[in-house]
Design a protein around this motif. Structure first.
Motif, PDB file in Angstrom:
ATOM      1  N   LEU A 147       0.858  -1.184   0.000  1.00 54.11           N
ATOM      2  CA  LEU A 147       0.000   0.000   0.000  1.00 54.11           C
ATOM      3  C   LEU A 147       0.895   1.236   0.000  1.00 54.11           C
ATOM      4  N   VAL A 148       0.874   1.965  -1.105  1.00 52.51           N
ATOM      5  CA  VAL A 148       1.740   3.133  -1.275  1.00 52.51           C
ATOM      6  C   VAL A 148       0.907   4.399  -1.099  1.00 52.51           C
ATOM      7  N   PRO A 149       1.204   5.216  -0.081  1.00 53.29           N
ATOM      8  CA  PRO A 149       0.448   6.475   0.102  1.00 53.29           C
ATOM      9  C   PRO A 149       0.669   7.420  -1.077  1.00 53.29           C
ATOM     10  N   THR A 150      -0.327   8.242  -1.348  1.00 54.96           N
ATOM     11  CA  THR A 150      -0.225   9.232  -2.416  1.00 54.96           C
ATOM     12  C   THR A 150      -0.139  10.634  -1.821  1.00 54.96           C
ATOM     13  N   ARG A 190      -2.835   0.394  -4.080  1.00 58.33           N
ATOM     14  CA  ARG A 190      -2.641  -1.015  -3.709  1.00 58.33           C
ATOM     15  C   ARG A 190      -1.977  -1.742  -4.880  1.00 58.33           C
ATOM     16  N   LEU A 191      -0.767  -2.248  -4.635  1.00 59.59           N
ATOM     17  CA  LEU A 191       0.004  -2.888  -5.695  1.00 59.59           C
ATOM     18  C   LEU A 191       0.309  -4.333  -5.332  1.00 59.59           C
ATOM     19  N   THR A 192       0.172  -5.226  -6.332  1.00 55.91           N
ATOM     20  CA  THR A 192       0.641  -6.596  -6.155  1.00 55.91           C
ATOM     21  C   THR A 192       2.166  -6.609  -6.307  1.00 55.91           C
ATOM     22  N   ALA A 193       2.764  -7.755  -6.087  1.00 55.65           N
ATOM     23  CA  ALA A 193       4.216  -7.862  -6.236  1.00 55.65           C
ATOM     24  C   ALA A 193       4.637  -7.528  -7.665  1.00 55.65           C
ATOM     25  N   ALA A 194       3.914  -8.064  -8.638  1.00 56.75           N
ATOM     26  CA  ALA A 194       4.251  -7.794 -10.035  1.00 56.75           C
ATOM     27  C   ALA A 194       4.073  -6.316 -10.378  1.00 56.75           C
TER      28      ALA A 194
END
Length: 255
Positions: free
Chosen positions: A28-31, A40-44
């Protein structure tokens, strides 16, 4: 596709090649936008954000920050967060592995394992957790790899090898193991030219009478040669060159 199965890097890559693993890991990368939900990012997708053709440097920095935070807070038995950080570091470390192994003839599996250990140690360092970045994490892994390879080039004396060789020579001659040691010769075994084998030259000491019994013909450090086996001497070694062991035929046999 990957290096040998013993490679630490290859093992991590295979772990994330499994879709069941890569799709189950999220970051989960804050903006920067106010009141906006984290990305929300998967590993890929995390890998694509860091190394894809459309990668944004500012967003990549935020991704690394979150990946490191996730890895440091991961206390699960499988340490998925730490494995993710290692996997994302591999594209930036593979070139260093190649240079270290090519220039210093280090073993690839040893170099990769040392890099992984360096990454895990940095991620486990609570004192430096707040200032750890993607760049400092990668720098620590590269520095450890070069240090390992340079240390491997140094000659490390091994009293154990010397003691075993001496005891074997005494037993073969029928003498007692506790007898006073006679004058002995230094034997040096150099590393092969290939990437496999010894990581450093070996030097050990043997008794001259053991060499004569075995019909071995060896150069000494001062350039002279022990010719007790009945062989004709070779060319005298030039000063400054290292003395190496030479394979020879047993005494009494002619080519």
């Amino acid at each position: 596709m990957y290096p040998p199965h013993s490679s630490a890097f290859a093992s991590v890559r295979r772990h994330f090649d499994d879709p069941r693993t890569s799709d189950a890991v999220f970051v989960l990368v804050p903006t920067d936008a106010d009141e906006a939900d984290p990305v929300r990012l998967t590993a890929a997708e995390t890998h694509e954000a860091l190394y894809g053709p459309g990668s944004d440097p500012q967003f990549a920095t935020a991704v690394w920050k979150e990946v490191i935070r996730t890895a440091q807070s991961d206390l699960t038995p499988d340490s998925t967060g730490k494995l993710l950080a290692i996997w994302l570091a591999l594209p930036r470390l593979t070139g260093t592995v190649h240079r270290v192994c090519t220039r210093l003839r280090a073993d690839r599996s040893d170099v990769e394992a040392e890099m992984v250990l360096a990454l895990l140690e940095k991620l486990a360092d609570r004192d430096g957790a707040s200032c750890l970045t993607g760049s400092s994490l990668l720098h620590a892994a590269r520095a450890r790899a070069w240090h390992l390879a340079r240390e491997g080039l140094r000659e490390l004396p091994s009293p154990q090898i010397e003691r075993i060789t001496e005891e074997h020579a005494l037993t073969a001659s029928g003498e007692e193991a506790g007898a006073p040691a006679a004058e002995s010769l230094d034997v040096r075994v150099d590393r092969p030219d290939g990437p496999d084998g010894l990581c450093a030259p070996l030097r050990f000491r043997v008794r001259p009478e053991h060499l004569r019994r075995q019909g071995i013909f060896i150069d000494t450090d001062d350039g002279s040669q022990d010719r007790s086996a009945g062989h004709s001497p070779g060319k005298r070694r030039r000063p400054g060159r290292r003395a190496d062991t030479r394979p020879v035929r047993p005494a009494g046999r002619r080519g």
